[in-house]
Scaffold this motif. Structure first.
Motif, mmCIF file in Angstrom:
data_model
loop_
_atom_site.group_PDB
_atom_site.id
_atom_site.type_symbol
_atom_site.label_atom_id
_atom_site.label_comp_id
_atom_site.label_asym_id
_atom_site.label_seq_id
_atom_site.Cartn_x
_atom_site.Cartn_y
_atom_site.Cartn_z
ATOM 1 N N PRO A 12 0.799 -1.227 0.000
ATOM 2 C CA PRO A 12 0.000 0.000 0.000
ATOM 3 C C PRO A 12 0.833 1.279 0.000
ATOM 4 O O PRO A 12 0.474 2.254 -0.660
ATOM 5 C CB PRO A 12 -0.823 -0.130 1.280
ATOM 6 C CG PRO A 12 -0.980 -1.602 1.471
ATOM 7 C CD PRO A 12 0.331 -2.181 1.028
ATOM 8 N N LEU B 35 -4.403 -2.151 -5.591
ATOM 9 C CA LEU B 35 -3.774 -0.842 -5.466
ATOM 10 C C LEU B 35 -2.654 -0.655 -6.494
ATOM 11 O O LEU B 35 -2.541 0.410 -7.111
ATOM 12 C CB LEU B 35 -3.223 -0.650 -4.049
ATOM 13 C CG LEU B 35 -4.250 -0.588 -2.915
ATOM 14 C CD1 LEU B 35 -3.544 -0.363 -1.576
ATOM 15 C CD2 LEU B 35 -5.298 0.490 -3.148
ATOM 16 N N ILE C 148 -7.835 5.129 -0.112
ATOM 17 C CA ILE C 148 -8.218 4.290 -1.248
ATOM 18 C C ILE C 148 -9.092 5.082 -2.216
ATOM 19 O O ILE C 148 -8.909 5.027 -3.440
ATOM 20 C CB ILE C 148 -8.936 3.021 -0.749
ATOM 21 C CG1 ILE C 148 -7.937 2.118 -0.007
ATOM 22 C CG2 ILE C 148 -9.578 2.261 -1.908
ATOM 23 C CD1 ILE C 148 -8.572 0.969 0.745
#
Length: 429
Positions: free
Chosen positions: A19, A114, A61
């Protein structure tokens, strides 16, 4: 040879595609920066994690152009907290700056989604590439990395050199590149160890996560109380992430027999969860959680640290994804400014805004968290807090806002203003 040379050069080299790396790469690529991401694994690949995403992580996100609800991710709307003979349901705080829901998502799915978004934005990705060392110029300034890449079909290895104007270390708790520059972990920062496993469960589709603030190695109240906490996070599709963590206020992790404690603990959880051995998926796995900025500085000599590489995990709740993605976004903003400056001195001024951004967002909050850890690592203090605090809903809503980092950084209601004051009276370090 010319194509290989072109592929090995970029403006910004990001090492690690979790991430932290994906967020950094996405925001750089959206700004038109030539960014290359090196990942040692091959997607989809797993990471040891509780898989719980707070509203802060959801915000990041969404900032990457992903709407998780439209894509069918499992939402949750709060936390059921258990301890001291009490249970209380705490919805995520209503906030202008954060969504009022969280998510659960297995890291095999989350990390791949991602980095796919970063690649769609223009970032380049090299998988199966293990970075060996940091490349520096004569002054020690980071200028790239050397790595070994294994061909997927032939399995043959080849040595590669990647050159860049700046390098971002998103390699996790080991922070391999930061270590090359002498940035070692601070001894006065909390360190936790978390262990988790997946189970098929009748409660795997619920929309409230569950947290056990007391960790007993047998029947609650009739056995030993241990320095830790446990969780049960419904993942959807009839699966639940079950785990426990133990935190120490110093750099040494607690020496507990995690596997033994885990199985004792789940044996005493309600039968309705279905946490029997035949329902366990895979094995119990554990990982260290470096907390409260345990590696500094976050920027120096052309190398930025993002996520676990800088020890950005929250000492309040063990969450690392939200701060990692926030840091990736702010690191990208600093790099964009640095790349647009006309001298090394001007670029350095721009890059030094990055650690200031981190300090503004988390400095006082994490310093307060270090005080919190020193208190709750004593099981007797934790038991007293849960016994006398969990039956007071107004107090627990306040505590929940603190522990989940769900308070407004400016203005807000009375509880937000109290937390703003508390994070300012401690001395950030």
């Amino acid at each position: 040879m010319a194509d290989q040379l072109a592929d090995s050069q970029c403006q910004v080299l990001v090492v690690g595609a979790g991430p932290a790396g994906a967020a950094t790469a996405y925001h750089l690529a959206k700004a038109g920066v030539d960014v290359l991401v090196l990942e040692k694994g091959i997607f989809p690949r797993d990471k040891i994690c509780g898989d719980g995403l707070t509203p802060g992580a959801v915000k990041e996100i969404l900032a990457m152009g992903i709407n998780p609800l439209d894509e069918g991710w499992q939402p949750n709307y709060g936390l059921s907290v258990i301890g001291g003979g009490h249970r209380i349901a705490l919805p995520w705080p209503e906030s202008g700056s954060l969504p009022s829901y969280g998510l659960t998502c297995q890291r095999t799915k989350l990390d791949q989604r991602l980095i796919q978004q970063a690649v769609a934005a223009g970032a380049r990705l090299e998988e199966n590439t293990v970075v060996q060392d940091l490349l520096t110029d004569g002054s020690g300034y980071a200028r790239g990395a050397c790595a070994i890449q294994r061909d997927r079909e032939s399995r043959q290895k080849r040595e590669l050199t990647f050159r860049a104007q700046y390098v971002v270390d998103c390699t996790g708790a080991n922070a391999r590149l930061a270590s090359r520059q002498g940035r070692t972990p601070l001894k006065n920062r909390p360190l936790a160890v978390a262990a988790r496993a997946y189970f098929r469960s009748p409660r795997g589709n619920e929309t409230m996560m569950e947290s056990h603030l007391e960790l007993w190695d047998g029947k609650p109240g009739k056995s030993n109380l241990l320095p830790g906490y446990g969780w049960l996070f419904p993942m959807g599709d009839g699966i639940v992430n079950v785990g426990l963590g133990s935190v120490s206020s110093g750099a040494q992790s607690t020496k507990l027999p995690y596997k033994e404690i885990f199985h004792r603990w789940i044996a005493n959880l309600p039968e309705e969860w279905g946490l029997r051995e035949e329902n366990m998926l895979g094995s119990l796995r554990s990982a260290p959680l470096p907390m409260a900025f345990n590696r500094k500085p976050a920027y120096e000599n052309g190398l930025l640290l993002v996520g676990d590489a800088a020890g950005m995990i929250s000492p309040f709740n063990g969450e690392g994804i939200a701060p990692a993605m926030f840091a990736g976004r702010r690191a990208a903003a600093a790099l964009v400014q640095a790349l647009g400056r006309t001298s090394r001195a001007q670029s350095e001024l721009a890059l030094r805004e990055y650690p200031r951004d981190l300090q503004d967002q988390y400095g006082g909050y994490y310093s307060l968290g270090r005080v919190f850890v020193r208190l709750i690592e004593n099981p007797k203090i934790m038991h007293a807090c849960t016994k006398y605090g969990l039956n007071k809903p107004a107090l627990m809503r306040f505590v929940h806002k603190l522990l989940s980092d769900g308070y407004e950084r400016r203005k807000g209601v009375a509880s937000d203003r109290v937390l703003q004051i508390l994070t300012k009276v401690v001395i950030p370090s």
